[in-house]
Motif scaffolding. Structure first.
Motif, PDB file in Angstrom:
ATOM      1  N   SER A 169     -62.186  -8.490  -1.800  1.00  0.00           N
ATOM      2  CA  SER A 169     -61.617  -7.588  -2.796  1.00  0.00           C
ATOM      3  C   SER A 169     -60.970  -6.412  -2.061  1.00  0.00           C
ATOM      4  CB  SER A 169     -62.697  -7.065  -3.747  1.00  0.00           C
ATOM      5  OG  SER A 169     -63.581  -6.199  -3.043  1.00  0.00           O
ATOM      6  N   PHE A 170     -60.164  -5.644  -2.790  1.00  0.00           N
ATOM      7  CA  PHE A 170     -59.534  -4.483  -2.169  1.00  0.00           C
ATOM      8  C   PHE A 170     -60.543  -3.373  -1.919  1.00  0.00           C
ATOM      9  CE2 PHE A 170     -55.696  -6.693  -3.337  1.00  0.00           C
ATOM     10  CZ  PHE A 170     -54.856  -6.391  -2.277  1.00  0.00           C
TER      11      PHE A 170
ATOM     12  N   ARG B 166     -53.737  -1.687  -0.343  1.00  0.00           N
ATOM     13  CA  ARG B 166     -52.818  -2.319  -1.291  1.00  0.00           C
ATOM     14  C   ARG B 166     -51.374  -2.271  -0.805  1.00  0.00           C
ATOM     15  NH1 ARG B 166     -55.079  -3.891  -5.951  1.00  0.00           N
ATOM     16  NH2 ARG B 166     -57.214  -3.190  -6.359  1.00  0.00           N
TER      17      ARG B 166
ATOM     18  N   ASP C 145     -51.546  -8.999  -2.847  1.00  0.00           N
ATOM     19  CA  ASP C 145     -52.617  -9.238  -3.802  1.00  0.00           C
ATOM     20  C   ASP C 145     -52.580 -10.703  -4.225  1.00  0.00           C
ATOM     21  OD1 ASP C 145     -54.334  -9.403  -5.996  1.00  0.00           O
ATOM     22  OD2 ASP C 145     -53.830  -7.401  -6.718  1.00  0.00           O
TER      23      ASP C 145
ATOM     24  N   GLY D 128     -56.324 -10.743  -6.792  1.00  0.00           N
ATOM     25  CA  GLY D 128     -57.399  -9.792  -6.565  1.00  0.00           C
ATOM     26  C   GLY D 128     -57.958  -9.796  -5.162  1.00  0.00           C
TER      27      GLY D 128
ATOM     28  N   PRO E 191     -57.268  -9.578  -1.034  1.00  0.00           N
ATOM     29  CA  PRO E 191     -56.244  -9.182  -0.053  1.00  0.00           C
ATOM     30  C   PRO E 191     -55.762 -10.375   0.756  1.00  0.00           C
ATOM     31  CG  PRO E 191     -58.157  -7.713   0.043  1.00  0.00           C
ATOM     32  CD  PRO E 191     -58.548  -8.878  -0.805  1.00  0.00           C
TER      33      PRO E 191
END
Length: 281
Positions: free
Chosen positions: A147-148, A176, A181, A184, A186
């Motif tokens: 996830s970011f 980001r 993306d 969701g 990276p």
């Protein structure tokens, strides 16, 4: 985002924002893209036409068919010049981060009449081998983060010594920009084959790379050098030697920044504003 075709038929993407003021061309770092300059572009847009290129193989630009032949300074600098031709721009100021600064110097050496001034963000006449090897160690690897938020935590952990005062929220904003993306998760926003091209170049040049011929070839083009105080790519001794060779260059060192400053720092924005007011157009 707009695009154009190069002479070898690669489709390259670019952003073109701002008003009808003097044009400023922004060139991103080795694995980065036009999103790197989002904050700077928003800051400059009321007074300048801000153009941000995705170099070939980065961001939304087409990947190379022959990475070792195409991911080179002469080819990528030629792409930047081709963009100026595509837009009908005779002369621009340039802002280059790391590799983007090298491209700016190369373009100015080949066509000094096209460049009214250059901002070099954490790059100069010598690129230190220690920093290059650090960059190469992660080059081409897909992000492990799921996830970011996870990516932000990893970026903070990896960079906390060079960037001690950057919040987790700011690291997520940065993540980001440097990653795509993928639902969701990276993902790399550049061609992983960039690694083979960089590794081939380092094998030929050695870990520390001298760019003195490029810097000395600027022939009076105004230069502002911004350095992160914790940088392992651009050392204070290199900046001092550049200033001895060219006493007219402007320099700024940013505390709490490594390689490379984000160019959203108030001191950096003030220095860029002053430089462009004197040299853009």
């Amino acid at each position: 985002m707009k695009s154009f075709r190069t002479a070898d038929h690669r489709r390259l993407a670019y952003e073109d924002s701002g008003g009808s003021g003097p044009a400023v061309l922004c060139l991103a770092g080795l694995t980065r893209n036009s999103r790197e300059f989002s904050d700077l572009a928003a800051h400059l847009a009321p007074r300048y036409r801000v153009i941000r290129l995705d170099s070939r193989g980065r961001g939304r630009s087409e990947h190379a068919l022959d990475p070792i032949a195409e991911y080179t300074i002469p080819v990528e600098a030629g792409d930047a010049r081709a963009l100026l031709d595509h837009l009908g721009l005779a002369r621009v100021a340039m802002i280059g981060t790391s590799r983007g600064g090298i491209l700016a110097m190369a373009l100015a050496c080949g066509a000094p009449e096209r460049v009214s001034g250059i901002v070099l963000n954490d790059v100069g006449a010598v690129v230190e081998g220690q920093g290059l090897l650090r960059i190469l160690s992660g080059l081409g690897r897909a992000p492990a983060a799921a996830s970011f938020a996870e990516a932000a935590a990893e970026l903070r952990a990896a960079n906390e010594r060079a960037f001690p005062d950057v919040s987790l929220a700011d690291w997520e904003r940065f993540a980001r920009r440097i990653y795509d993306d993928a639902e969701g998760r990276p993902a790399l926003a550049y061609d992983p084959e960039l690694r083979s091209a960089v590794a081939a170049g380092l094998d030929a040049a050695g870990p520390t790379v001298s760019l003195w011929p490029l810097f000395e070839g600027l022939h009076g083009v105004p230069v502002l050098v911004i350095r992160g105080a914790n940088s392992d790519i651009l050392l204070p001794a290199t900046v001092a030697e550049m200033a001895r060779a060219r006493p007219d260059i402007e320099t700024l060192e940013l505390a709490g920044r490594g390689h490379a400053p984000f160019l959203d720092e108030p001191e950096a924005l003030a220095a860029i504003d002053g430089f462009l007011a004197r040299h853009a157009g």
